[in-house]
Write an enzyme that holds these catalytic residues in place. Structure first.
Site, PDB file in Angstrom:
ATOM      1  N   HIS A 175       0.834  -1.207   0.000  1.00 32.94           N
ATOM      2  CA  HIS A 175       0.000   0.000   0.000  1.00 32.94           C
ATOM      3  C   HIS A 175       0.868   1.256   0.000  1.00 32.94           C
ATOM      4  O   HIS A 175       0.569   2.235  -0.703  1.00 32.94           O
ATOM      5  CB  HIS A 175      -0.930  -0.002   1.208  1.00 32.94           C
ATOM      6  CG  HIS A 175      -2.183  -0.798   0.998  1.00 32.94           C
ATOM      7  ND1 HIS A 175      -3.140  -0.441   0.082  1.00 32.94           N
ATOM      8  CD2 HIS A 175      -2.621  -1.946   1.589  1.00 32.94           C
ATOM      9  CE1 HIS A 175      -4.132  -1.327   0.106  1.00 32.94           C
ATOM     10  NE2 HIS A 175      -3.841  -2.251   0.998  1.00 32.94           N
ATOM     11  N   LEU A 177       3.811   1.590  -1.210  1.00 33.40           N
ATOM     12  CA  LEU A 177       4.541   1.738  -2.462  1.00 33.40           C
ATOM     13  C   LEU A 177       3.672   2.280  -3.589  1.00 33.40           C
ATOM     14  O   LEU A 177       4.195   2.809  -4.576  1.00 33.40           O
ATOM     15  CB  LEU A 177       5.124   0.387  -2.893  1.00 33.40           C
ATOM     16  CG  LEU A 177       6.339  -0.108  -2.125  1.00 33.40           C
ATOM     17  CD1 LEU A 177       6.710  -1.514  -2.565  1.00 33.40           C
ATOM     18  CD2 LEU A 177       7.528   0.828  -2.325  1.00 33.40           C
ATOM     19  N   ALA A 303       0.614 -18.445 -21.056  1.00 36.10           N
ATOM     20  CA  ALA A 303       0.781 -19.215 -22.286  1.00 36.10           C
ATOM     21  C   ALA A 303       1.234 -18.324 -23.436  1.00 36.10           C
ATOM     22  O   ALA A 303       2.101 -18.704 -24.236  1.00 36.10           O
ATOM     23  CB  ALA A 303      -0.520 -19.920 -22.637  1.00 36.10           C
ATOM     24  N   TYR A 306       4.999 -17.224 -23.137  1.00 36.32           N
ATOM     25  CA  TYR A 306       6.002 -18.261 -23.348  1.00 36.32           C
ATOM     26  C   TYR A 306       5.794 -19.028 -24.655  1.00 36.32           C
ATOM     27  O   TYR A 306       6.312 -20.121 -24.824  1.00 36.32           O
ATOM     28  CB  TYR A 306       6.017 -19.222 -22.155  1.00 36.32           C
ATOM     29  CG  TYR A 306       6.636 -18.608 -20.929  1.00 36.32           C
ATOM     30  CD1 TYR A 306       7.997 -18.689 -20.704  1.00 36.32           C
ATOM     31  CD2 TYR A 306       5.850 -17.909 -20.018  1.00 36.32           C
ATOM     32  CE1 TYR A 306       8.572 -18.103 -19.592  1.00 36.32           C
ATOM     33  CE2 TYR A 306       6.414 -17.315 -18.907  1.00 36.32           C
ATOM     34  CZ  TYR A 306       7.770 -17.413 -18.693  1.00 36.32           C
ATOM     35  OH  TYR A 306       8.345 -16.822 -17.580  1.00 36.32           O
ATOM     36  N   ASP A 330      -0.655 -24.473 -24.818  1.00 38.94           N
ATOM     37  CA  ASP A 330       0.166 -23.630 -25.692  1.00 38.94           C
ATOM     38  C   ASP A 330       1.138 -24.486 -26.487  1.00 38.94           C
ATOM     39  O   ASP A 330       1.275 -25.688 -26.248  1.00 38.94           O
ATOM     40  CB  ASP A 330       0.914 -22.562 -24.888  1.00 38.94           C
ATOM     41  CG  ASP A 330       1.887 -23.161 -23.890  1.00 38.94           C
ATOM     42  OD1 ASP A 330       2.803 -23.900 -24.323  1.00 38.94           O
ATOM     43  OD2 ASP A 330       1.767 -22.893 -22.673  1.00 38.94           O
ATOM     44  N   ARG A 349      10.755 -18.643 -11.318  1.00 37.79           N
ATOM     45  CA  ARG A 349      10.723 -18.592 -12.780  1.00 37.79           C
ATOM     46  C   ARG A 349      11.581 -19.717 -13.324  1.00 37.79           C
ATOM     47  O   ARG A 349      12.751 -19.845 -12.946  1.00 37.79           O
ATOM     48  CB  ARG A 349      11.260 -17.247 -13.292  1.00 37.79           C
ATOM     49  CG  ARG A 349      10.378 -16.052 -12.943  1.00 37.79           C
ATOM     50  CD  ARG A 349      10.964 -14.808 -13.589  1.00 37.79           C
ATOM     51  NE  ARG A 349      10.117 -13.646 -13.400  1.00 37.79           N
ATOM     52  CZ  ARG A 349      10.268 -12.782 -12.411  1.00 37.79           C
ATOM     53  NH1 ARG A 349      11.224 -12.961 -11.533  1.00 37.79           N
ATOM     54  NH2 ARG A 349       9.470 -11.732 -12.309  1.00 37.79           N
ATOM     55  N   GLY A 360       7.308 -10.420 -16.705  1.00 35.81           N
ATOM     56  CA  GLY A 360       6.499 -11.123 -15.709  1.00 35.81           C
ATOM     57  C   GLY A 360       6.942 -10.821 -14.291  1.00 35.81           C
ATOM     58  O   GLY A 360       8.093 -10.473 -14.030  1.00 35.81           O
TER      59      GLY A 360
END
Length: 422
Positions: A175, A177, A303, A306, A330, A349, A360
């Protein structure tokens, strides 16, 4: 010690009693005289009493609460830990006791489905400060045969307290930030306007202004990314129980998929990815329409990000008697087997370089996992490295149990009262 271990102890003692009876019977059949027979029967009774007492003392010594219900939901075994946790209530008859409604509900589900059930949530302690100091419990229920169900309760109050502290900290920081991030975005836009390239007949920008414009574009890009990260952190905090979950309502999956296609059209066009919808129409799930749309949109965005250009992302909806499934397939880079189990973790990731290029945040799949969990469903993934991935969101197609819905609304770190099938 788990219910499985407790049941194992009791089953072992029961097996010991059967062996003792068999041996005593053989000895009695081969013995001589009534005195010897009475002596052996007396020793058998003593052995049975000793083993039964040992089993009861073993269960009573557990720190975990244990409640065993018969086919009529009457408690036939309750250890002191379960009583201390408040898993018993005053029965309908004077002087009688009954199991907590949640315990009876879990037992009923085990009898109906034949599978083990688990739930984790906060229960009020029945005092004036119950809302401020709830009891965190993890309940595990399993069938014992003949309609009997054993329920194990583990005190997880401290882990829930730490989860709330962490959740509140993330929410408060996020909040705080939002204001400076908004200011950065406005300043970047103002700087871009001030360094707008000159029109025809006007002198070109100096090298300094060209560099300033390039830096302003980068500031705008990173501030937008940071704003999205803060927004997703707040969303994840709400899903983890910072706010009560909305009451489940029937949700038309046709509307959800149409909304998702509309949300992702811009990014799909930019990457030249074709989003195709097929499967059954007219399906209905139960939950929050906005949350379900967010979950499916996150899967589709993932999807698209990537996948390569000129590929297809397919959304397929199917339904059954008790559930609705939405699969997003995908033709992208796929996921390595070592990463499949971790992709739903926050900030994880599988491809760091690719994630930076797509912008992302690493929270999209974590949000999907918590939305699925909050709805009494789950999300699964199947993938081949280099051959694409399929994420399947499984949702309930029937109204959830009213009692569990009420108790689940409180929520915990792992997803408000995550109810899962073992």
């Amino acid at each position: 010690m788990t219910v499985v271990a407790v049941v194992g102890v009791v089953a072992g003692l029961a097996a010991g009693l059967l062996v003792a009876r068999y041996v005593a019977g053989r000895q009695t059949a081969g013995g001589s005289g009534r005195a010897g027979s009475r002596w052996r029967r007396g020793r058998l009774v003593i052995a049975e009493e000793q083993q039964a007492g040992l089993g009861r003392r073993a269960i009573d010594s557990l720190r975990a609460g244990v409640v065993v219900l018969d086919a009529q939901d009457e408690p036939v075994l309750v250890n002191p830990a379960a009583r201390a946790m408040g898993l018993l209530r005053t029965g309908a008859r004077p002087g009688s006791v009954a199991a907590h409604p949640l315990v009876r509900t879990l037992a009923g589900q085990v009898r109906r489905t034949g599978v083990r059930r688990e739930i984790e949530l906060d229960l009020p302690r029945g005092r004036d400060n119950a809302a401020e100091n709830p009891l965190g419990v993890h309940l595990r229920a399993m069938g014992l045969g003949g309609g009997h169900v054993a329920v194990e309760a583990t005190d997880v109050t401290e882990s829930h307290r730490l989860a709330r502290v962490r959740r509140d900290f993330v929410a408060n920081v996020s909040h705080e930030l939002k204001t400076p991030i908004g200011a950065l975005q406005l300043l970047a836009e103002a700087l871009l306007d001030a360094t707008e390239p000159a029109g025809e007949g006007q002198p070109d920008l100096s090298e300094d202004l060209v560099a300033a414009r390039r830096f302003a574009e980068r500031i705008q890009h990173e501030s937008t990314r940071l704003g999205r990260l803060v927004q997703e952190l707040l969303e994840l905090t709400r899903l983890q129980g910072a706010e009560p979950q909305p009451a489940p309502e029937p949700v038309a999956m046709d509307w959800v998929i149409s909304e998702v296609v509309d949300r992702t059209r811009t990014s799909a066009t930019a990457r030249r990815v074709d989003v195709v919808v097929d499967g059954e129409r007219g399906l209905t799930a139960y939950g929050s329409d906005t949350q379900l749309a967010t979950a499916v949109a996150n899967l589709v965005e993932n999807a698209i990000n990537y996948s390569g250009e000129d590929t297809t992302v397919r959304i397929t909806a199917t339904g059954g008697d008790d559930h609705v499934e939405v699969a997003v397939t995908d033709q992208g880079i796929g996921i390595a087997p070592t990463d499949v189990e971790r992709i739903f973790e926050r900030f994880y990731r599988a491809d760091q370089a690719r994630s930076r290029s797509t912008g992302g945040t690493g929270l999209g799949l974590a949000i999907v996992k918590h939305i699925a969990s909050n709805h009494g469903g789950r999300v699964d993934v199947s993938s081949t490295l280099g051959g694409g991935s399929t994420f399947t969101l499984r949702l309930p197609a029937r109204p959830p149990d009213d009692l569990l819905a009420t108790l689940v609304s409180g929520g915990i770190e792992s997803g408000p009262a995550e109810l899962r099938q073992a």
